[in-house]
Design a protein around this motif. Structure first.
Motif, mmCIF file in Angstrom:
data_model
loop_
_atom_site.group_PDB
_atom_site.id
_atom_site.type_symbol
_atom_site.label_atom_id
_atom_site.label_comp_id
_atom_site.label_asym_id
_atom_site.label_seq_id
_atom_site.Cartn_x
_atom_site.Cartn_y
_atom_site.Cartn_z
ATOM 1 N N ASN A 1 -32.070 19.592 -11.901
ATOM 2 C CA ASN A 1 -30.807 18.916 -11.268
ATOM 3 C C ASN A 1 -30.698 17.069 -12.215
ATOM 4 O O ASN A 1 -29.868 16.782 -11.488
ATOM 5 C CB ASN A 1 -30.419 19.120 -10.359
ATOM 6 C CG ASN A 1 -31.552 18.564 -9.057
ATOM 7 O OD1 ASN A 1 -32.021 17.342 -9.215
ATOM 8 N ND2 ASN A 1 -30.626 18.558 -8.064
ATOM 9 N N ASP A 2 -31.848 16.483 -12.157
ATOM 10 C CA ASP A 2 -31.604 15.555 -12.840
ATOM 11 C C ASP A 2 -31.661 14.629 -10.996
ATOM 12 O O ASP A 2 -31.832 12.687 -11.724
ATOM 13 C CB ASP A 2 -30.294 14.355 -13.650
ATOM 14 C CG ASP A 2 -30.370 15.092 -14.884
ATOM 15 O OD1 ASP A 2 -31.904 15.539 -14.857
ATOM 16 O OD2 ASP A 2 -28.880 15.526 -15.621
ATOM 17 N N SER B 1 -30.235 8.606 -7.713
ATOM 18 C CA SER B 1 -29.806 9.943 -8.710
ATOM 19 C C SER B 1 -28.864 8.698 -9.188
ATOM 20 O O SER B 1 -28.492 7.507 -8.996
ATOM 21 C CB SER B 1 -28.314 10.409 -7.701
ATOM 22 O OG SER B 1 -27.674 11.629 -8.395
ATOM 23 N N GLY B 2 -28.993 9.133 -10.704
ATOM 24 C CA GLY B 2 -28.952 7.705 -11.848
ATOM 25 C C GLY B 2 -29.124 6.608 -11.733
ATOM 26 O O GLY B 2 -28.414 5.796 -11.647
ATOM 27 N N VAL C 1 -39.187 21.386 -10.273
ATOM 28 C CA VAL C 1 -39.710 20.512 -11.029
ATOM 29 C C VAL C 1 -40.113 19.862 -12.276
ATOM 30 O O VAL C 1 -40.239 21.228 -12.817
ATOM 31 C CB VAL C 1 -41.814 19.850 -10.381
ATOM 32 C CG1 VAL C 1 -42.040 19.142 -11.126
ATOM 33 C CG2 VAL C 1 -41.095 19.896 -8.557
ATOM 34 N N LEU C 2 -39.091 19.278 -12.712
ATOM 35 C CA LEU C 2 -39.268 18.869 -14.297
ATOM 36 C C LEU C 2 -40.243 18.618 -14.683
ATOM 37 O O LEU C 2 -41.325 18.751 -15.349
ATOM 38 C CB LEU C 2 -38.072 18.250 -14.899
ATOM 39 C CG LEU C 2 -37.931 18.122 -15.877
ATOM 40 C CD1 LEU C 2 -37.728 19.479 -16.915
ATOM 41 C CD2 LEU C 2 -36.851 17.151 -16.589
ATOM 42 N N PHE C 3 -40.886 16.755 -14.033
ATOM 43 C CA PHE C 3 -42.041 16.655 -14.432
ATOM 44 C C PHE C 3 -42.138 15.814 -13.071
ATOM 45 O O PHE C 3 -41.948 15.035 -12.079
ATOM 46 C CB PHE C 3 -42.454 15.620 -15.477
ATOM 47 C CG PHE C 3 -41.444 14.484 -15.641
ATOM 48 C CD1 PHE C 3 -41.607 13.654 -14.967
ATOM 49 C CD2 PHE C 3 -40.172 14.558 -16.524
ATOM 50 C CE1 PHE C 3 -40.700 12.240 -14.833
ATOM 51 C CE2 PHE C 3 -39.348 13.315 -15.531
ATOM 52 C CZ PHE C 3 -39.291 12.082 -15.086
ATOM 53 N N ILE C 4 -44.059 15.471 -12.637
ATOM 54 C CA ILE C 4 -44.565 14.589 -11.925
ATOM 55 C C ILE C 4 -45.527 13.222 -12.803
ATOM 56 O O ILE C 4 -46.115 13.576 -13.230
ATOM 57 C CB ILE C 4 -45.480 15.618 -10.675
ATOM 58 C CG1 ILE C 4 -44.435 16.386 -9.935
ATOM 59 C CG2 ILE C 4 -46.020 14.861 -9.759
ATOM 60 C CD1 ILE C 4 -45.278 17.415 -9.168
ATOM 61 N N LYS C 5 -44.678 12.529 -11.956
ATOM 62 C CA LYS C 5 -44.993 11.497 -12.710
ATOM 63 C C LYS C 5 -46.517 10.255 -12.059
ATOM 64 O O LYS C 5 -45.809 10.178 -10.715
ATOM 65 C CB LYS C 5 -44.038 10.415 -12.774
ATOM 66 C CG LYS C 5 -45.194 9.051 -13.250
ATOM 67 C CD LYS C 5 -44.316 7.782 -13.815
ATOM 68 C CE LYS C 5 -44.613 6.149 -14.599
ATOM 69 N NZ LYS C 5 -43.191 5.541 -14.760
ATOM 70 N N ILE C 6 -47.521 10.254 -12.062
ATOM 71 C CA ILE C 6 -48.733 9.740 -10.617
ATOM 72 C C ILE C 6 -48.218 7.912 -10.654
ATOM 73 O O ILE C 6 -48.770 7.074 -12.217
ATOM 74 C CB ILE C 6 -50.086 10.278 -10.839
ATOM 75 C CG1 ILE C 6 -49.921 11.625 -10.463
ATOM 76 C CG2 ILE C 6 -50.475 9.857 -10.006
ATOM 77 C CD1 ILE C 6 -51.273 12.029 -11.264
#
Length: 79
Positions: free
Chosen positions: A26-27, A52-53, A70-75
């Motif tokens: 959902n961004d 958000s934004g 979850v769309l992605f996880i960045k470490i």
């Protein structure tokens, strides 16, 4: 071939207790310390912040994120 295949879940499990950014479908984006992750990518964050934004919208002490959102996880790198 002696290439080792790295599964994403194994990389994420090694990143427990590190700072992460998690983008949802959902961004919304959440940043915090990943305390646990399971095989379904359900995540527990502490000191979580909601964005958000690109702007901070909320602070949470502990937050549980369901893996199917979850769309992605960045470490985050240790700088």
């Amino acid at each position: 071939m002696s290439e080792s295949i790295k599964k994403p879940i194994n990389i994420l499990q090694k990143a427990v207790h590190k700072q992460v950014s998690i983008r949802l479908k959902n961004d919304y984006e959440y940043k915090g310390k990943m305390m646990n992750i399971d095989q379904y990518m359900n995540v527990i964050l502490t000191n979580a912040e909601e964005y958000s934004g690109g702007s901070l919208t909320a602070n949470y002490g502990k937050l549980v994120i369901r893996g199917n959102n979850v769309l992605f996880i960045k470490i985050e790198s240790d700088l």
